[in-house]
Design a protein around this motif. Structure first.
Motif: not given
Length: 470
Positions: A6-24
């Protein structure tokens, strides 16, 4: 290790959100809600997910987070040791293996927290949107960039240039300094700067930076009244800040050898206590437990100096604005050294002798006109008469050396001056980030001449000049 997944998934969620907001800039509802759940679950404020909230605001409300941002993105020296421990856990058994597992779980939880904080800093700095920018938005971006620099182990303002950067984060993330400078320049261009300068309250919110100073210098002829006064105030503030940093660098640089032919000054600050005690030990009275001093010894502080002439020629075309600012201030500092005669010339397609104002970098900058092309031979024609004693003269030429089809005449002039005995120092640029751009044609010929272009980092130029002049 049940919590690892779950911690790995949490971290991935945060970084995917970062990438999504940077490009859109548009929110992705699923990523936003999942990230909010993660942040709240690990005990961090939900404001970390709001791009409109500055890091300063978050730290003011949650001061305990300030220490977590400092050095946040600097590689952990203990990471390798942790990796070794993880490897050893494969063969561990019993209580020892369980302890390693618990430690690994805690490390993964810490990585989730780190991801949330890193995402906040990166999103605030690199997602700048489009459209007009207010003085408050620029100020907030500069503040957030300062937190990014702190997270990378640098001082605020260090990577963007102009205040004398150390190595630090510049080595950690090569090219980041110029990238941040480019973002800041874009924000400044998107400001209605003239309207902001005309309002004293808005102008007071501006933090002077190289990008802002460049825009002010380009637009100063279009300013008047309150706007011009505020522009001058910002330029002077920036000049004073940079001068303080450069003056310290000059003082730390190599100095001349002690001149023992000059008697030492008999003042307390020059008193050599160790030598005085040693030379008077024969006067020590064991019975009285006293040392009688019949002679005091002082340190020699005078330095061997000979009158030197420093001629600084600076390309003031549009690509060299940071060099113009840095070298103007640097020339004024060297002009304050004893027995150093400093001359300053700026050029684009014309040359201007700024020597009468060399002690006042603020006045020099107000007299420059940024932009235009390069005509080095015009500057050489002005510099050559200033060379009275070649062997006591250093000629510093700061330029990218992209000439208007006059490369050969400029190089021939430089070659002739160098062979006369002048110490010639070509510099690609003078920035705190060390970035430089030099015409390859000139670079190769300077190398053949035995005068290779030195690094564009201002520390290197300070060292070169101080070594030759003192």
């Amino acid at each position: 290790m049940p919590e690892a997944v779950p911690d790995d998934n949490r971290r991935q969620v945060l970084y995917w959100r970062l990438l999504a907001r940077l490009f859109d800039p548009e929110e992705q509802a699923g990523l936003e809600s999942a990230s909010l759940a993660v942040v709240e679950d690990i005990g961090l404020p939900s404001a970390l997910l709001d791009p409109q909230t500055s890091v300063d605001s978050i730290v003011q409300r949650h001061p305990e987070l300030a220490a977590e941002f400092d050095g946040l993105m600097v590689p952990d020296a203990d990471a390798d040791a942790d990796a070794d421990a993880d490897t050893g856990a494969d063969t561990g058994t019993g209580a020892g293996a369980e302890a390693v597992a618990d430690g690994d779980a805690r490390d993964r939880a810490a990585e989730v927290r780190r991801a949330a904080l890193v995402s906040k800093v990166l999103l605030n700095v690199f997602s700048t949107g489009s459209g007009a920018v207010s003085a408050g938005q620029l100020s907030r971006w500069q503040s957030d960039t300062g937190w990014l620099e702190r997270a990378l182990g640098s001082r605020p303002g260090e990577l963007r240039g102009g205040r004398g950067a150390g190595a630090g984060a510049g080595e950690l993330v090569p090219g980041l300094g110029p990238e941040l400078g480019g973002i800041e320049a874009d924000l400044v261009r998107r400001m209605h700067l003239r309207e902001v300068l005309a309002d004293p309250e808005l102008a007071a919110r501006l933090t002077p930076s190289m990008s802002l100073i460049e825009q002010l210098l380009r637009d100063k002829s279009n300013l008047s009244g309150v706007a011009l006064a505020n522009a001058k105030s910002l330029i002077r503030r920036f000049v004073d800040e940079v001068a303080e940093v450069l003056r310290t660098q000059v003082e730390k640089a190599t100095v001349g050898a002690v001149d023992r032919s000059v008697p030492p000054k008999r003042v307390f600050r020059n008193l050599d206590l160790d030598r005085t005690i040693w030379k008077n030990l024969t006067n020590y009275s064991p019975a009285e437990e006293r040392l009688y001093v019949d002679r005091l010894y002082y340190r020699h502080t005078a330095r061997r100096t000979t009158p030197q002439r420093l001629v600084v020629v600076v390309d003031q075309s549009g690509s060299m604005v940071d060099s113009m600012v840095n070298c103007t201030i640097l020339a004024s500092i060297f002009a304050g050294l004893p027995k150093v005669d400093v001359h300053l010339i700026a050029y684009d397609t014309r040359a201007i002798d700024l020597t009468p104002w060399v002690n006042e970098p603020f006045e020099v900058l107000l007299r420059t006109k940024l932009g235009g092309g390069n005509d080095g031979p015009v500057a050489m024609a002005m510099a050559r008469p200033k060379i009275a004693e070649p062997k006591n003269t250093v000629l510093v030429w700061i330029s990218d050396f992209y000439e208007f089809d006059r490369s050969q005449p400029l190089f021939e002039g430089i070659e002739e001056v160098h062979r006369s005995g002048v110490k010639f120092i070509p510099v690609g640029s003078v920035t705190s980030s060390g970035r430089q751009e030099v015409n390859p044609w000139f670079r190769e010929r300077f190398k053949t001449l035995g005068t290779p272009v030195i690094s564009g980092h201002i520390d290197k130029l300070v060292h070169e000049l101080k070594t030759f002049l003192t």
